[in-house]
Enzyme design. Sequence first.
Site, short mmCIF file in Angstrom:
data_model
loop_
_atom_site.label_atom_id
_atom_site.label_comp_id
_atom_site.label_asym_id
_atom_site.label_seq_id
_atom_site.Cartn_x
_atom_site.Cartn_y
_atom_site.Cartn_z
N ASP A 13 0.81 -1.23 0.00
CA ASP A 13 0.00 0.00 0.00
C ASP A 13 0.84 1.28 0.00
O ASP A 13 0.44 2.29 0.59
CB ASP A 13 -0.98 0.01 1.20
CG ASP A 13 -1.83 -1.23 1.25
OD1 ASP A 13 -2.18 -1.73 0.17
OD2 ASP A 13 -2.13 -1.71 2.35
N GLY A 15 1.53 3.01 -2.63
CA GLY A 15 1.11 3.91 -3.73
C GLY A 15 1.73 3.47 -5.05
O GLY A 15 1.98 4.30 -5.93
N LYS A 16 1.95 2.18 -5.20
CA LYS A 16 2.62 1.67 -6.41
C LYS A 16 1.80 1.93 -7.67
O LYS A 16 2.36 2.26 -8.71
CB LYS A 16 2.88 0.15 -6.26
CG LYS A 16 3.84 -0.18 -5.12
CD LYS A 16 4.03 -1.67 -4.94
CE LYS A 16 2.84 -2.37 -4.31
NZ LYS A 16 2.56 -2.05 -2.91
N GLY A 17 0.46 1.81 -7.57
CA GLY A 17 -0.41 1.99 -8.74
C GLY A 17 -0.22 3.36 -9.35
O GLY A 17 0.03 3.49 -10.55
N LYS A 18 -0.29 4.38 -8.51
CA LYS A 18 -0.16 5.76 -9.00
C LYS A 18 1.21 5.97 -9.66
O LYS A 18 1.30 6.56 -10.72
CB LYS A 18 -0.31 6.73 -7.82
CG LYS A 18 0.10 8.12 -8.19
CD LYS A 18 -0.11 9.13 -7.12
CE LYS A 18 0.53 10.43 -7.58
NZ LYS A 18 0.11 11.58 -6.81
N ALA A 39 -3.34 -7.82 -4.21
CA ALA A 39 -2.88 -6.45 -4.44
C ALA A 39 -4.07 -5.54 -4.72
O ALA A 39 -5.09 -5.98 -5.24
CB ALA A 39 -1.93 -6.44 -5.64
N GLY A 40 -3.90 -4.28 -4.37
CA GLY A 40 -4.93 -3.28 -4.69
C GLY A 40 -4.21 -2.01 -5.09
O GLY A 40 -3.78 -1.26 -4.23
N HIS A 41 -4.03 -1.81 -6.39
CA HIS A 41 -3.27 -0.64 -6.85
C HIS A 41 -4.24 0.43 -7.36
O HIS A 41 -4.88 0.25 -8.40
CB HIS A 41 -2.26 -1.07 -7.92
CG HIS A 41 -1.22 -2.01 -7.38
ND1 HIS A 41 -0.23 -2.56 -8.14
CD2 HIS A 41 -1.01 -2.48 -6.12
CE1 HIS A 41 0.55 -3.32 -7.37
NE2 HIS A 41 0.08 -3.30 -6.14
N GLN A 221 2.48 -5.94 -3.18
CA GLN A 221 2.83 -6.04 -1.75
C GLN A 221 4.11 -5.23 -1.48
O GLN A 221 4.43 -4.34 -2.25
CB GLN A 221 3.01 -7.48 -1.31
CG GLN A 221 1.73 -8.30 -1.26
CD GLN A 221 1.27 -8.81 -2.62
OE1 GLN A 221 2.02 -9.43 -3.34
NE2 GLN A 221 0.04 -8.54 -2.96
N SER A 415 5.27 12.39 -3.91
CA SER A 415 3.85 12.51 -4.23
C SER A 415 3.19 13.35 -3.14
O SER A 415 3.39 13.10 -1.95
CB SER A 415 3.23 11.12 -4.33
OG SER A 415 1.82 11.25 -4.37
N GLY A 417 -0.28 14.29 -3.25
CA GLY A 417 -1.74 14.22 -3.29
C GLY A 417 -2.14 12.98 -4.06
O GLY A 417 -1.31 12.36 -4.74
P1 IMO Z 1 -0.55 -4.12 -2.46
O1 IMO Z 1 0.02 -4.64 -3.75
C1 IMO Z 1 -1.01 -4.60 1.82
C2 IMO Z 1 -0.99 -8.66 3.44
C3 IMO Z 1 -2.26 -9.15 4.06
C4 IMO Z 1 -1.72 -10.14 5.10
C5 IMO Z 1 -0.54 -10.75 4.37
C6 IMO Z 1 -0.85 -12.06 3.66
O2 IMO Z 1 -1.83 -3.41 -2.60
O3 IMO Z 1 0.48 -3.33 -1.73
P2 IMO Z 1 -2.25 -12.81 1.54
O4 IMO Z 1 -3.55 -12.33 0.99
O5 IMO Z 1 -1.10 -12.58 0.63
O6 IMO Z 1 -2.34 -14.21 2.06
O7 IMO Z 1 -2.00 -11.92 2.85
O8 IMO Z 1 -0.12 -9.79 3.41
N1 IMO Z 1 -1.12 -8.16 2.06
C7 IMO Z 1 -1.10 -6.86 1.71
N2 IMO Z 1 -1.04 -5.76 2.48
N3 IMO Z 1 -1.04 -4.47 0.49
C8 IMO Z 1 -1.05 -5.56 -0.30
O9 IMO Z 1 -0.89 -5.49 -1.63
C9 IMO Z 1 -1.14 -6.84 0.31
N4 IMO Z 1 -1.22 -8.11 -0.13
C10 IMO Z 1 -1.19 -8.91 0.94
O10 IMO Z 1 -2.98 -8.11 4.66
O11 IMO Z 1 -1.23 -9.44 6.21
MG MG Z 2 -3.08 -2.83 -1.06
#
Ligand code: IMO
Ligand code: MG
Length: 428
Positions: A13, A15-18, A39-41, A221, A415, A417
Site C-alpha cells: 500500500d 502507492g505503487k499503482g499511481k 494487491a490493490g493498486h 505487496q 507525491s 496528493g
Molecule cells: P498491495 O500490492 C497490503 C498482506 C495481508 C496479510 C498478508 C498475507 O496493494 O500493496 P495474503 O492475501 O497474501 O495471504 O496476505 O499480506 N497483504 C497486503 N497488504 N497491500 C497488499 O498489496 C497486500 N497483499 C497482501 O494483509 O497481512
Molecule cells: Mg493494497
Amino acid sequence: MKIDVVLGLQWGDEGKGKIVDLLAKKYPVVCRFQGGGNAGHSIHFGKQSFVLHLIPSGVFRKNTINLIGNGVVLDPVIFKKECEALKKLGIDATQNVIISKKTHLILPTHRLLDAANEAAKGKEKIGSTLNGIGPAYTDKTGRCGIRVGDILERDFKKRYYTLKLKHEALLKQLDYKCDTNTNEKEWLNACAYLKKFRIVDGEYELNALLKRRRVLAEGAQGSMLDIDFGSYPFVTSSSTVCAGVCTGLGVAPSAIGKVYGIFKAYCTRVGSGPFPTELNDATGEHLRQKGNEFGATTGRPRRTGWLDLPALKYAIMISGVTELIMTKADILTGFKKIKVATAYIVDDKTEGGKIKETDQIPFSSDCTVKPLYKEFKGWDQNISKVRNFKELPQELKDYIKFIERELSVPIKIISVGADRNAIIEVKS
Ligand code: IMO
Ligand code: MG
C-alpha cells in the site's frame, strides 16, 4: 534494453499503482511478476478512481503492453471482473493485456483453503486477504498446480477436478464446512474468457521485447511481506523483492536496470505481524483518517505508525534500490511533531532475552521491539499544489533530506496528493 523495477519497500500500500501509472509514460511494456488479487493498486484521475488487482498499472496508457508474468497467481474471476470494469472506461484489455502460459491459476477451492487455514490458526492468523494466494503458491511449489496454459489443453477440466478432489480432502481434514461447488460455474466461465487474450510464452515474449523496448516490472505487496525476508510467518507467499523479477518473468539478473523503491512518508500495515512504530493512539487514528488508510482490496482499517528507517534500509539492501519515491507526504501536513525511527531496542527471546540497541531487523516475529525516534517539527502549509521541491515548507525539506542521508539513496519523486498530477520530480 534494461528492465526497470518498481517495488514497495514497506508492508504494501505504498502507492505503487499511481507511480507505475506515472512512469508508464516512459515504458511501452509493464509487467506484474508476483502476487495476485491480494494487491490493490489505486489510480485517481480527477474525480474518478480505479483499483487494479491483477492487471498491470500500465493499462491506462494507450499502446502499452501489459504482461501478467509466470510468477503471478491469477484468479480468472477477479481478472474477468477487472476487465469488465475497464471496458466501462472504454479500455479493451484484450488488446493490451497478455498472460504468460506459466502463470498459475487460483481455484475457488484455494480461496476456501485460505479461509480454512486462517480459521485453524485462530488468534495466530496471518490476516490474509483470503484471495487464495498462499494455497495457490503451495500447490505451485508442491508441483500440482494448474497453469493458464493448461486452459488450452483438452484435459483441462480433468486436471481441475483432480486438484479440486485433493483440496476437498484437505478441507475435510481441517474440518472446514463449506460447499466446494459454489462459484465453480463462474470460475469455469472465467477460464473460458481468458481464451480471448493472447496467452504467451512470457519469457520468450519479454526477452524479445527487451531487445527494442523499455520494460517496467511492477511489484505487488512490499518487501516486509516477502516470503523470505518479511516478518515470517506474517508475510505473503511470493518474492516481493527485486530477485522475484527474474524468476517471476524469466529475465536474467544482468537485465535489471533501475530499481525504484516506493515508501510512504509514514508506515501502514494491514493484517497481523510485527509493526515496531505502530501508533495505537489518537495520532495513529488521525493518520488513518487523514490518509484514508483502509484496504483497497478488503476495506479493512490499516494499522498506522511513524516511518521506520531500519526497515527501509533493510529493503533497500535486499533489492539494491537505486532511487526512492516518497508518497503521501501531504498527509503529514498539520502534525505538530513528526517522528522517524532510526534504531530499535530489542529484547530478543531467541538470544536468551538479550537486550540490545540495533538498526537490524530481528529474526523473531515475537521479540519486543522499542523504536528509538528522531523528532521533526511539522508544517501547516497545504502542499498538494506544489510542483517544485524548492517551494516545499522548510520543515518537510529537512525531513526529506534527513531520510535521504540516512538511506544513502536519492529521493527522486515526491507525491503530494492522490491525483495523477500531484507529483514533484526532484531535479538533482
Ligand atoms: P498491495 O500490492 C497490503 C498482506 C495481508 C496479510 C498478508 C498475507 O496493494 O500493496 P495474503 O492475501 O497474501 O495471504 O496476505 O499480506 N497483504 C497486503 N497488504 N497491500 C497488499 O498489496 C497486500 N497483499 C497482501 O494483509 O497481512
Ligand atoms: Mg493494497
